[in-house]
Design an enzyme around this catalytic site. Structure first.
Site, PDB file in Angstrom:
ATOM      1  N   SER A  18    -105.829  44.192  -7.288  1.00  0.00           N
ATOM      2  CA  SER A  18    -106.766  43.507  -6.402  1.00  0.00           C
ATOM      3  C   SER A  18    -106.020  43.158  -5.118  1.00  0.00           C
ATOM      4  O   SER A  18    -104.778  43.073  -5.132  1.00  0.00           O
ATOM      5  CB  SER A  18    -107.231  42.208  -7.082  1.00  0.00           C
ATOM      6  OG  SER A  18    -107.878  41.360  -6.164  1.00  0.00           O
ATOM      7  N   TYR A  59    -105.651  34.491 -11.884  1.00  0.00           N
ATOM      8  CA  TYR A  59    -106.018  35.821 -11.370  1.00  0.00           C
ATOM      9  C   TYR A  59    -104.953  36.306 -10.384  1.00  0.00           C
ATOM     10  O   TYR A  59    -104.478  37.435 -10.474  1.00  0.00           O
ATOM     11  CB  TYR A  59    -107.402  35.748 -10.712  1.00  0.00           C
ATOM     12  CG  TYR A  59    -108.015  37.102 -10.412  1.00  0.00           C
ATOM     13  CD1 TYR A  59    -108.566  37.884 -11.425  1.00  0.00           C
ATOM     14  CD2 TYR A  59    -108.051  37.595  -9.110  1.00  0.00           C
ATOM     15  CE1 TYR A  59    -109.139  39.118 -11.150  1.00  0.00           C
ATOM     16  CE2 TYR A  59    -108.614  38.836  -8.824  1.00  0.00           C
ATOM     17  CZ  TYR A  59    -109.170  39.592  -9.843  1.00  0.00           C
ATOM     18  OH  TYR A  59    -109.736  40.828  -9.567  1.00  0.00           O
ATOM     19  N   LYS A 103    -102.577  39.557 -11.140  1.00  0.00           N
ATOM     20  CA  LYS A 103    -102.776  40.735 -10.280  1.00  0.00           C
ATOM     21  C   LYS A 103    -101.486  41.063  -9.520  1.00  0.00           C
ATOM     22  O   LYS A 103    -101.205  42.229  -9.254  1.00  0.00           O
ATOM     23  CB  LYS A 103    -103.962  40.522  -9.339  1.00  0.00           C
ATOM     24  CG  LYS A 103    -105.313  40.508 -10.069  1.00  0.00           C
ATOM     25  CD  LYS A 103    -105.598  41.829 -10.777  1.00  0.00           C
ATOM     26  CE  LYS A 103    -106.980  41.914 -11.394  1.00  0.00           C
ATOM     27  NZ  LYS A 103    -107.244  43.200 -12.054  1.00  0.00           N
TER      28      LYS A 103
HETATM   29  N1  LIG Z   1    -115.321  42.869  -8.109  1.00  0.00           N
HETATM   30  C1  LIG Z   1    -114.349  42.556  -7.276  1.00  0.00           C
HETATM   31  O1  LIG Z   1    -114.569  41.916  -6.231  1.00  0.00           O
HETATM   32  C2  LIG Z   1    -112.942  43.011  -7.564  1.00  0.00           C
HETATM   33  C3  LIG Z   1    -112.001  42.929  -6.533  1.00  0.00           C
HETATM   34  C4  LIG Z   1    -110.697  43.334  -6.774  1.00  0.00           C
HETATM   35  C5  LIG Z   1    -110.339  43.819  -8.015  1.00  0.00           C
HETATM   36  N2  LIG Z   1    -111.268  43.883  -9.014  1.00  0.00           N
HETATM   37  C6  LIG Z   1    -110.821  44.401 -10.306  1.00  0.00           C
HETATM   38  O2  LIG Z   1    -111.575  45.558 -10.613  1.00  0.00           O
HETATM   39  C7  LIG Z   1    -111.596  45.744 -12.026  1.00  0.00           C
HETATM   40  C8  LIG Z   1    -113.030  45.998 -12.472  1.00  0.00           C
HETATM   41  O3  LIG Z   1    -113.789  44.824 -12.221  1.00  0.00           O
HETATM   42  P1  LIG Z   1    -115.320  44.847 -11.797  1.00  0.00           P
HETATM   43  O4  LIG Z   1    -115.445  44.078 -10.561  1.00  0.00           O
HETATM   44  O5  LIG Z   1    -115.841  46.234 -11.873  1.00  0.00           O
HETATM   45  O6  LIG Z   1    -115.907  43.905 -12.930  1.00  0.00           O
HETATM   46  P2  LIG Z   1    -117.005  44.142 -14.069  1.00  0.00           P
HETATM   47  O7  LIG Z   1    -117.060  42.853 -14.783  1.00  0.00           O
HETATM   48  O8  LIG Z   1    -118.236  44.742 -13.511  1.00  0.00           O
HETATM   49  O9  LIG Z   1    -116.315  45.248 -14.999  1.00  0.00           O
HETATM   50  C9  LIG Z   1    -115.210  44.959 -15.817  1.00  0.00           C
HETATM   51  C10 LIG Z   1    -115.355  45.766 -17.106  1.00  0.00           C
HETATM   52  O10 LIG Z   1    -114.176  45.548 -17.876  1.00  0.00           O
HETATM   53  C11 LIG Z   1    -114.599  45.363 -19.239  1.00  0.00           C
HETATM   54  N3  LIG Z   1    -113.593  44.603 -19.956  1.00  0.00           N
HETATM   55  C12 LIG Z   1    -113.267  43.289 -19.812  1.00  0.00           C
HETATM   56  N4  LIG Z   1    -112.336  42.939 -20.699  1.00  0.00           N
HETATM   57  C13 LIG Z   1    -112.046  44.058 -21.413  1.00  0.00           C
HETATM   58  C14 LIG Z   1    -111.160  44.339 -22.476  1.00  0.00           C
HETATM   59  N5  LIG Z   1    -110.383  43.394 -23.005  1.00  0.00           N
HETATM   60  N6  LIG Z   1    -111.117  45.602 -22.952  1.00  0.00           N
HETATM   61  C15 LIG Z   1    -111.924  46.560 -22.439  1.00  0.00           C
HETATM   62  N7  LIG Z   1    -112.788  46.355 -21.454  1.00  0.00           N
HETATM   63  C16 LIG Z   1    -112.856  45.118 -20.950  1.00  0.00           C
HETATM   64  C17 LIG Z   1    -115.923  44.636 -19.142  1.00  0.00           C
HETATM   65  O11 LIG Z   1    -116.684  44.752 -20.341  1.00  0.00           O
HETATM   66  C18 LIG Z   1    -116.557  45.331 -17.949  1.00  0.00           C
HETATM   67  O12 LIG Z   1    -117.306  46.459 -18.345  1.00  0.00           O
HETATM   68  C19 LIG Z   1    -110.966  44.483 -12.620  1.00  0.00           C
HETATM   69  O13 LIG Z   1    -109.628  44.758 -12.955  1.00  0.00           O
HETATM   70  C20 LIG Z   1    -111.047  43.483 -11.487  1.00  0.00           C
HETATM   71  O14 LIG Z   1    -110.073  42.487 -11.585  1.00  0.00           O
HETATM   72  C21 LIG Z   1    -112.558  43.496  -8.810  1.00  0.00           C
END
Ligand SMILES: NC(=O)c1ccc[n+]([C@@H]2O[C@H](COP(=O)([O-])OP(=O)(O)OC[C@H]3O[C@@H](n4cnc5c(N)ncnc54)[C@H](O)[C@@H]3O)[C@@H](O)[C@H]2O)c1
Length: 258
Positions: free
Chosen positions: A141, A154, A158
Site C-alpha cells: 500500500s 496497517y 504494510k
Molecule cells: N482499497 C484500498 O484503498 C487499498 C489501498 C492500498 C492497498 N490495498 C491492499 O489491497 C489488497 C486488497 O484489498 P481490497 O481493497 O481489494 O480489499 P477487499 O476487502 O475488497 O478484498 C480483500 C480480499 O482479501 C480476502 N481476505 C482477507 N483475509 C484473508 C485471508 N486471511 N485469507 C484469504 N483471503 C483473505 C477477503 O475475503 C477479500 O476478498 C489488500 O492487501 C489491501 O491492504 C487496498
C-alpha cells in the site's frame, strides 16, 4: 512479463483489487487463473467469470498456502506469477493512540499482511528457482511507503511487506525471480466502503480496474514499485529528502480528520 499464456495465482481474488486483477489477467489471455480467498463463494464467482479455479484458502495458515500452490501446479503446471494480495485493515483502538489496537488485532494483521507473503514465497520459490524463472507480486500500500493516518497496525505491516519484497528482490533477482510491490492509495473496494472522506481518499479513489491496468503495465516493465497513484512517488521523495518536515506535514494532514 506479459501475462498471456501464464499460470497465475491471486490471493484475495474474490473481491476488490484481487478480483479486478483476476478479470484483467483472464482478458489478457492468461492460461489459468487460480482464485484464492477465505471467501469461498466469492472466489467461485470470480473463477466462473475467468474460467479459472477457486480455492478456499486462509493465507495466514501456511498449510493452506502450500495446498494452494500444490493443487494449482498439479492442475495447470508451474506457477509463473503468484499475486499475494489478500490483506486486512485494523484501525487504532478507542482514543486513537497509535499503540491502542489490542494484541489480538496486531497479531491477526501481522499474519495476514506479512506472514502470508512469507508463506507464499516459501511455497512457490523453490520451483521457480529450479526453473530459473518466476514472478511474485506483493500487494502492500502507499501506507507502506508513507503512513496510514488512524492505523498504526496497517502502516506497520504494510512497511514490513515492502521490506520483505525488497529482500526477495535482492536475494533472488540473480536467480531469475522478478518481484513487484503494488502500493496504491485509496481504491474503491469493500475495504474502503464508507471512507470516501478519509485520509486515504485525499487524492481521489481509483477503481479496482484502474489498479489492474497499472499492474499490467508494471508487470510488462518488470518494475519493482507499482504506483497506481503517481503522486506517491513525489510524497516518497519528500519524505526521504526531509523526514522531519514530512512528519510535520503529516501531523497537519491528520488534524484535518480529528
Ligand atoms: N482499497 C484500498 O484503498 C487499498 C489501498 C492500498 C492497498 N490495498 C491492499 O489491497 C489488497 C486488497 O484489498 P481490497 O481493497 O481489494 O480489499 P477487499 O476487502 O475488497 O478484498 C480483500 C480480499 O482479501 C480476502 N481476505 C482477507 N483475509 C484473508 C485471508 N486471511 N485469507 C484469504 N483471503 C483473505 C477477503 O475475503 C477479500 O476478498 C489488500 O492487501 C489491501 O491492504 C487496498
Amino acid at each position: 512479463m506479459r501475462v498471456e499464456g501464464k499460470v497465475i495465482v491471486v490471493t484475495g481474488g474474490a473481491s476488490g483489487i484481487g478480483r479486478a486483477m483476476c478479470l484483467r489477467f483472464h482478458e489478457e489471455g492468461a492460461r489459468a487463473v487460480a482464485v484464492a480467498d477465505i471467501d469461498e463463494r466469492g472466489a467461485r464467482e470470480v473463477a466462473e467469470a475467468t474460467q479459472g479455479l477457486a480455492f478456499r484458502c486462509d493465507v495466514s495458515v501456511e498449510s493452506d498456502v502450500v495446498a494452494l500452490v500444490q493443487k494449482t501446479e498439479r492442475r495447470f503446471g508451474s506457477i509463473d506469477l503468484f499475486c499475494s494480495n489478500a490483506g486486512i485493515a485494523v484501525a487504532d483502538g478507542p482514543g486513537g493512540m497509535a499503540a491502542s489496537a489490542p494484541n489480538e488485532a496486531w497479531q491477526r494483521i501481522w499474519e495476514v499482511n506479512v506472514m502470508a507473503h512469507v508463506y507464499a514465497a516459501r511455497a512457490v520459490l523453490p520451483g521457480m528457482i529450479e526453473r530459473g524463472w518466476g514472478y511474485l507480486l506483493i500487494t502492500s500500500s502507499a501506507a507502506g511507503l508513507l503512513s496510514q493516518i488512524g492505523s498504526a497496525p496497517y502502516s506497520t505491516t504494510k512497511h514490513a511487506a515492502i521490506g520483505f519484497a525488497e529482500s526477495l528482490a535482492i536475494t533472488h533477482g540473480d536467480q531469475g525471480i522478478c518481484v513487484s510491490v503494488l502500493c496504491p492509495q485509496g481504491v474503491a473496494t469493500a475495504m474502503t466502503a464508507g471512507k470516501e472522506h478519509s485520509p486515504q481518499a485525499g487524492d481521489g479513489m481509483l477503481q479496482p480496474s484502474d489498479v489492474a491496468e497499472s499492474v499490467i503495465q508494471g508487470l510488462e516493465e518488470e518494475r519493482f514499485l507499482i504506483l497506481p497513484h503517481p503522486q506517491v512517488l513525489t510524497y516518497m521523495q519528500r519524505k526521504t529528502s526531509d523526514y522531519d518536515r514530512w512528519l510535520k506535514g503529516m501531523r497537519r494532514f491528520r488534524r484535518q480528520f480529528i
